[in-house]
Write an enzyme that holds these catalytic residues in place. Structure first.
Site, PDB file in Angstrom:
ATOM      1  N   LYS A  61       0.799  -1.290  -0.025  1.00 52.20           N
ATOM      2  CA  LYS A  61      -0.070  -0.206  -0.126  1.00 52.20           C
ATOM      3  C   LYS A  61       0.833   1.541  -0.133  1.00 52.20           C
ATOM      4  CE  LYS A  61      -4.183  -2.039   2.089  1.00 52.20           C
ATOM      5  NZ  LYS A  61      -5.191  -1.990   3.199  1.00 52.20           N
ATOM      6  N   ASN A  92      -4.961   1.871  -1.652  1.00 46.18           N
ATOM      7  CA  ASN A  92      -5.456   0.313  -1.562  1.00 46.18           C
ATOM      8  C   ASN A  92      -6.159   0.390  -3.036  1.00 46.18           C
ATOM      9  OD1 ASN A  92      -7.931   1.363  -1.231  1.00 46.18           O
ATOM     10  ND2 ASN A  92      -8.529  -0.118   0.027  1.00 46.18           N
ATOM     11  N   ASP A 137     -10.442   2.174   2.455  1.00 44.85           N
ATOM     12  CA  ASP A 137     -10.481   1.528   3.727  1.00 44.85           C
ATOM     13  C   ASP A 137     -11.237   2.023   5.011  1.00 44.85           C
ATOM     14  OD1 ASP A 137      -9.022  -0.746   3.129  1.00 44.85           O
ATOM     15  OD2 ASP A 137      -7.262  -0.203   3.783  1.00 44.85           O
ATOM     16  N   GLY A 144      -3.814  -0.355  17.585  1.00 51.23           N
ATOM     17  CA  GLY A 144      -2.941  -0.500  16.150  1.00 51.23           C
ATOM     18  C   GLY A 144      -2.290   0.623  15.520  1.00 51.23           C
ATOM     19  N   GLY A 172      -0.294   0.462  12.278  1.00 48.59           N
ATOM     20  CA  GLY A 172       0.007   0.060  11.202  1.00 48.59           C
ATOM     21  C   GLY A 172      -0.830   0.663  10.122  1.00 48.59           C
ATOM     22  N   THR A 196       4.105  -0.672  20.257  1.00 49.33           N
ATOM     23  CA  THR A 196       5.033   0.280  20.116  1.00 49.33           C
ATOM     24  C   THR A 196       4.470   1.546  20.088  1.00 49.33           C
ATOM     25  OG1 THR A 196       6.019  -1.279  18.487  1.00 49.33           O
ATOM     26  CG2 THR A 196       6.898   0.937  18.463  1.00 49.33           C
ATOM     27  N   MET A 233     -10.706  -5.902  12.716  1.00 46.37           N
ATOM     28  CA  MET A 233     -10.647  -5.821  11.294  1.00 46.37           C
ATOM     29  C   MET A 233     -10.395  -7.061  10.570  1.00 46.37           C
ATOM     30  SD  MET A 233      -8.739  -2.128  10.177  1.00 46.37           S
ATOM     31  CE  MET A 233      -8.979  -0.876  11.125  1.00 46.37           C
TER      32      MET A 233
END
Ligand code: NDP
Length: 277
Positions: free
Chosen positions: A69, A90, A105, A130, A132, A156, A223
């Site tokens: 992506k 995407n 998305d 998340g 990412g 993280t 998801m």
């Protein structure tokens, strides 16, 4: 090649698991559009060449999935607002010698939540786990719905902080309190909507979330689709309403279909069909 038929593909690595060919075939059948849609496996270091080859073969557009992506974003010559903010693409559209990059998305997630699951986001307290590509890709669409609060958390935590800094100005525009809390410090029984945008469910890893974060009045949304994940199991154990990400997958595909064909396909029958399979 049939001159009247339009050609599309989804590019990823791996790609054999992709439901996109089935989804677009169902949309095309319902809309009576003559098109083909195939899954294309691209070698990890040859994404650009794979796309360029499809352009020379007169493809009209492609969807892009993991792990390409960001590369698709770099390849596009023009970007939609959503793609520009997410810095990820995407859906590619090949038009007038241009490569146009979109990101559907976020629209897909919000439509699934609001239209299919009837959970309105305005004035709600949302937790997004998340940091990412998937998480970053949906934040702007959620801010647009003006929740009262959007809390980011991630293993993280520096990545959540970086996203917060990047999205701060947009959050201010929409009057949303955008904050970051470490996963171990999340308040109990507080959030209205809890979204898992990590890949932990793919590998059945433990998210490290205290199950008291869930409660009977919240929606827990993973998801990931295709199996009952431990995130969903924990949420159910606390009486929460739950959903997987199949609806998001179909809704993001419907938006890509609209970009390519200017036709809005029915999504509910396709979601139901895939659930049965
Ligand atoms: P990325 O690889 O970009 O991000 C992975 C995320 O998962 C990061 O936040 C990472 O944390 C976290 N993570 C990975 N392993 C662990 C672990 N063991 N413990 C805690 N956190 C972990 O993936 P994407 O963002 O692209 O995809 C995430 C998920 O969303 C996937 O399951 C994907 O299938 C799904 N997805 C579904 C869509 C749909 O339409 N339904 C669309 C797009 C994605 P860290 O930063 O610490 O590494």
């Amino acid at each position: 090649m049939n001159e009247l038929k339009k050609y599309f593909a989804v590019i990823g690595n791996p790609i054999h698991h992709s439901l996109s060919p089935q989804i677009h075939a169902a949309f095309a059948k319902e809309s009576e559009i003559d098109m083909s849609y195939e899954a294309v496996l691209s070698p990890l270091d040859q994404f650009q060449d794979t796309v360029k080859k499809l352009i020379t073969q007169k493809f009209t557009g492609v969807n892009v999935t993991l792990p390409f992506k960001k590369e698709a974003y770099a390849l596009a010559s023009t970007h939609s607002n959503q793609a520009k903010i997410a810095e990820a693409v995407n859906t590619l559209e090949f038009k007038d010698n241009q490569i146009i990059g979109h990101n559907t998305d976020g629209i897909g997630l919000v439509r699934d939540l609001e239209q299919n699951l009837h959970v309105k986001l305005a004035n709600q307290k949302i937790l997004l786990i998340g940091a990412g590509g998937a998480a970053e890709g949906v934040i702007y669409s959620m801010l647009e719905k003006e929740p009262s609060e959007l809390t980011l958390t991630n293993r993280t935590i520096e990545k959540s902080n970086a996203i917060q800094n990047k999205m701060h100005a947009y959050a201010k525009n929409f009057n949303v309190n955008l904050n970051v809390i470490e996963i171990q410090k999340l308040p109990h029984h507080y959030f209205d909507v809890i979204i898992n945008a990590t890949s932990t469910s793919l590998i059945d890893a433990d998210l490290g979330i205290d199950n008291k974060v869930f409660h009977a009045k919240c929606l827990a949304y993973d998801m990931m689709y295709g199996k009952e994940t431990s995130f969903i199991k924990e949420a159910k154990s606390q009486g929460s309403k739950t959903s997987d990400g199949l609806g998001m997958l179909v809704e993001q595909a419907a938006e890509a279909f609209f970009i390519w064909h200017q036709v809005k396909p029915q999504t509910k029958p396709v979601i139901n069909l895939l659930r049965k399979v």
